[in-house]
Design an enzyme around this catalytic site. Structure first.
Site, PDB file in Angstrom:
ATOM      1  N   TYR A 138       0.389  -1.197  -0.135  1.00 58.39           N
ATOM      2  CA  TYR A 138       0.285   0.048  -0.172  1.00 58.39           C
ATOM      3  C   TYR A 138       0.732   1.001  -0.129  1.00 58.39           C
ATOM      4  O   TYR A 138       0.693   1.878  -0.549  1.00 58.39           O
ATOM      5  CB  TYR A 138      -0.868   0.142   1.123  1.00 58.39           C
ATOM      6  CG  TYR A 138      -2.089   1.048   1.384  1.00 58.39           C
ATOM      7  CD1 TYR A 138      -2.986   1.134   0.544  1.00 58.39           C
ATOM      8  CD2 TYR A 138      -1.164   2.391   2.183  1.00 58.39           C
ATOM      9  CE1 TYR A 138      -3.633   3.051   0.545  1.00 58.39           C
ATOM     10  CE2 TYR A 138      -2.088   3.767   2.320  1.00 58.39           C
ATOM     11  CZ  TYR A 138      -3.963   3.546   1.147  1.00 58.39           C
ATOM     12  OH  TYR A 138      -4.341   4.912   1.776  1.00 58.39           O
TER      13      TYR A 138
ATOM     14  N   LYS B 253       1.256   3.962  -2.812  1.00 55.08           N
ATOM     15  CA  LYS B 253       0.889   5.953  -1.976  1.00 55.08           C
ATOM     16  C   LYS B 253       2.263   6.458  -2.866  1.00 55.08           C
ATOM     17  O   LYS B 253       2.207   7.628  -3.410  1.00 55.08           O
ATOM     18  CB  LYS B 253       0.582   5.930  -1.289  1.00 55.08           C
ATOM     19  CG  LYS B 253      -1.147   5.217  -1.298  1.00 55.08           C
ATOM     20  CD  LYS B 253      -2.193   6.336  -1.830  1.00 55.08           C
ATOM     21  CE  LYS B 253      -3.449   5.746  -1.360  1.00 55.08           C
ATOM     22  NZ  LYS B 253      -4.556   6.878  -2.366  1.00 55.08           N
TER      23      LYS B 253
END
Length: 291
Positions: free
Chosen positions: A151, A155
């Site tokens: 994750y 990002k």
């Protein structure tokens, strides 16, 4: 009937109930913009209908879905779009060494390639309006938050793509804002609730802690409507921040990211996630095997 030339339009992806997107379209509506929400085909849209917010079905991972959406937006706005907020996102919690790459690819399709496709298809409308692109990033893309390597990577990639997009859109007077979000009170963790470590994982000594982490209800979070009010305000400025940090713990994370050694957060998360327990268990197991 054609919309008024004074009417401004904001398109926000990922507006399922209980998320940041829903809060953003609510705030844009309060500010007098015509907010346009998107939800996945399988998601409920009742919350948007009750609020009187225009919505369309969209899957940002499907190119044709974006193409179809553009035609609907063109018909609705007369070809103008003042703000595009790439908010759709999913989480995937797992240790880096136990990661299932297929799951990560799916997450990147949403978190990174989705925004790329949205900008690809909507850039002409944004240029025509000299509008703004808002990409919803995360402190996870800045610090090595445990169990979030994939994750965090999605990002971080979004942040740096957004950086270059900002530069390349500047000749057209299109603003690009990267929001570095702290933990906001949403339901983004819903897909991780039943996640467990795979059998045989080197992290098995922390299996109960990992499960508790996946099922956690964060205590210190920013209210999503407060977050939305600040993000919307930033997006409507003539000269917004390139990176807008907002949400729980962002001020202290920003400070230490700028001034502390790169391994500073290693020390913080080592203690917070009990890595000494894992190290001890690993050494004990290694010693037994050596006998």
């Amino acid at each position: 009937m054609a919309p008024s030339k004074d009417q401004k339009f904001a398109l926000v992806t990922g507006c399922g109930q209980g998320g940041i997107g829903e809060a953003l379209v609510t705030e844009y509506t309060k500010r007098g913009l015509h907010a346009i929400a998107t939800v996945l085909p399988q998601e409920s849209s009742e919350h948007l209908t009750k609020a009187g917010i225009t919505f369309f079905l969209l899957d940002v991972t499907v190119e044709q879905s974006i193409i179809d959406l553009k035609q609907k937006i063109l018909a609705l706005t007369g070809g103008r779009l003042d703000v595009l907020v790439n908010c759709a996102g999913i989480a995937y919690t797992m240790t880096a060494i136990d990661t299932q790459v297929a799951s990560v690819k799916k997450m990147f399709d949403v978190n990174l390639f989705g925004p790329m496709q949205m900008v690809h298809y909507f850039h002409d409308m944004l240029i025509r309006s000299e509008g703004a692109v808002v990409n919803i990033g995360s402190v996870g893309g800045v610090v090595p938050y445990m169990y979030g390597s994939s994750y965090n990577a999605s990002k971080a990639a979004l942040h740096h793509w957004s950086n270059t997009l900002r530069l390349e859109m500047s000749p057209f007077n299109v603003r690009v804002i990267t929001v570095i979000s702290g933990e906001v009170g949403t339901n983004i963790l819903k897909s991780d609730v039943n996640r467990q470590l795979p059998p045989g994982s080197y992290y098995m000594p922390l299996a109960s802690e990992f499960t508790a982490h996946c099922n956690r209800v964060p205590k210190k979070t920013t209210d999503r409507f407060d977050y939305a009010a600040n993000v919307v305000n930033q997006s409507l400025k003539a000269s917004p921040a390139a990176w807008f940090w907002y949400g729980s713990a962002t001020s202290i994370i920003r400070f230490f990211d700028m001034f502390a050694p790169r391994t500073f957060f290693d020390f913080i998360f080592w203690r917070e996630f009990g890595l000494a327990k894992l190290q001890k268990a690993h050494r004990t197991n290694a010693a037994k095997k050596a006998v």
